[in-house]
Design a protein around this motif. Sequence first.
Motif, PDB file in Angstrom:
ATOM      1  N   THR A 167       0.855  -1.178   0.000  1.00 26.66           N
ATOM      2  CA  THR A 167       0.000   0.000   0.000  1.00 26.66           C
ATOM      3  C   THR A 167       0.893   1.231   0.000  1.00 26.66           C
ATOM      4  O   THR A 167       1.769   1.363   0.863  1.00 26.66           O
ATOM      5  CB  THR A 167      -0.904   0.036   1.251  1.00 26.66           C
ATOM      6  OG1 THR A 167      -1.721  -1.127   1.271  1.00 26.66           O
ATOM      7  CG2 THR A 167      -1.785   1.280   1.244  1.00 26.66           C
ATOM      8  N   THR A 168       0.711   2.114  -0.971  1.00 26.95           N
ATOM      9  CA  THR A 168       1.525   3.315  -1.051  1.00 26.95           C
ATOM     10  C   THR A 168       1.085   4.330   0.001  1.00 26.95           C
ATOM     11  O   THR A 168      -0.095   4.526   0.247  1.00 26.95           O
ATOM     12  CB  THR A 168       1.424   3.952  -2.449  1.00 26.95           C
ATOM     13  OG1 THR A 168       1.966   3.028  -3.405  1.00 26.95           O
ATOM     14  CG2 THR A 168       2.207   5.252  -2.527  1.00 26.95           C
ATOM     15  N   LEU A 169       2.071   4.983   0.626  1.00 28.17           N
ATOM     16  CA  LEU A 169       1.822   6.014   1.626  1.00 28.17           C
ATOM     17  C   LEU A 169       2.497   7.305   1.168  1.00 28.17           C
ATOM     18  O   LEU A 169       3.732   7.377   1.123  1.00 28.17           O
ATOM     19  CB  LEU A 169       2.369   5.593   2.985  1.00 28.17           C
ATOM     20  CG  LEU A 169       1.790   4.306   3.582  1.00 28.17           C
ATOM     21  CD1 LEU A 169       2.599   3.877   4.806  1.00 28.17           C
ATOM     22  CD2 LEU A 169       0.329   4.512   3.963  1.00 28.17           C
ATOM     23  N   THR A 170       1.712   8.301   0.832  1.00 30.03           N
ATOM     24  CA  THR A 170       2.234   9.582   0.383  1.00 30.03           C
ATOM     25  C   THR A 170       1.554  10.690   1.160  1.00 30.03           C
ATOM     26  O   THR A 170       0.329  10.841   1.084  1.00 30.03           O
ATOM     27  CB  THR A 170       2.007   9.798  -1.121  1.00 30.03           C
ATOM     28  OG1 THR A 170       2.662   8.751  -1.852  1.00 30.03           O
ATOM     29  CG2 THR A 170       2.555  11.142  -1.566  1.00 30.03           C
ATOM     30  N   TYR A 171       2.339  11.440   1.924  1.00 31.49           N
ATOM     31  CA  TYR A 171       1.746  12.552   2.664  1.00 31.49           C
ATOM     32  C   TYR A 171       1.180  13.550   1.664  1.00 31.49           C
ATOM     33  O   TYR A 171       1.857  13.930   0.712  1.00 31.49           O
ATOM     34  CB  TYR A 171       2.799  13.217   3.557  1.00 31.49           C
ATOM     35  CG  TYR A 171       2.199  14.192   4.551  1.00 31.49           C
ATOM     36  CD1 TYR A 171       1.938  13.795   5.848  1.00 31.49           C
ATOM     37  CD2 TYR A 171       1.884  15.496   4.176  1.00 31.49           C
ATOM     38  CE1 TYR A 171       1.382  14.669   6.764  1.00 31.49           C
ATOM     39  CE2 TYR A 171       1.324  16.379   5.077  1.00 31.49           C
ATOM     40  CZ  TYR A 171       1.075  15.961   6.370  1.00 31.49           C
ATOM     41  OH  TYR A 171       0.512  16.826   7.265  1.00 31.49           O
TER      42      TYR A 171
END
Length: 288
Positions: free
Chosen positions: A119-123
């Motif tokens: 799962t990609t996590l991008t602020y």
Amino acid sequence: MSRTAILPIPLALCLLASALAQSASQATPTCSFSRIQIGLYTSVYGINNKNVIVGTYNPDASAQFGYLLTGTTITNIDYPGSAFTSAFGMNDNGEVVGAYAMTLTSPDQGFSWLNGVFTTLTYPGSLATYALGINIHNVIVGTYQNSQGANHGFAYSGGKYVTINFPGATSTLLSGINKNGAIVGSYIDVSNVGHGILYQNGKLTVIDYPGAANTGLSAISDTGVIVGAYYNSNYSQWDGFVWDSGKFRSIVDPSAPTATAANGINDFGILVGNAGYTAGFKALGCAP
């Protein structure tokens, strides 16, 4: 976050602001070190209570992968289509957090990984995101870079990001979180000096190794024991350390007497970290 020779997490970025009463032990405790080497370069960043180790390695100068080490079994963690993948933290459920880059020059983005699913996590609105630590409740901490190039700490849970910065800092990095929600990390002040920080019950507390030029905190166990690394006063070497109830213990791997970093600890007092730029270690007997 280098993609070849990898620095310890708290040194890579080279509201209560009062330091705890602290003392440093001059004698390094008796530790039993075992070497961890996978590929050309190996960094060891964490260990959970099931004794599974997480880290990053370079099979050669052109590639980088995250890994899990379970006994002698290595599981590669490679974000699909990426050029570089780094794994920095893991909880007892086996969920891993880290960062990946699609090309050598593209910004890094964070990820979580569980049972082979990424799962990609991008602020939101950030240039780059690094997911560095995760607890048993799946709360993730890390750092993100805004469009102006400044680094900020964050916590992520239930699809929501919260920024956590040390007041007046030029950069903040959050690297570890325990089951009680206590967070450790580092900040850089206006004089470009690094300091360790503990965020607990809404308070930010400075934890600096006595006499050090720079200090960074890497991880905190569920029992509240903290590990990290510090540069000595003239920046000629860095050593690892353990902090417990206001007392420090310096940790030095004999194979890397000028470049030891303690990066992770579990509730049984087993430490992991870096021994120089090329190898990692697992150590027994260093911590309570």
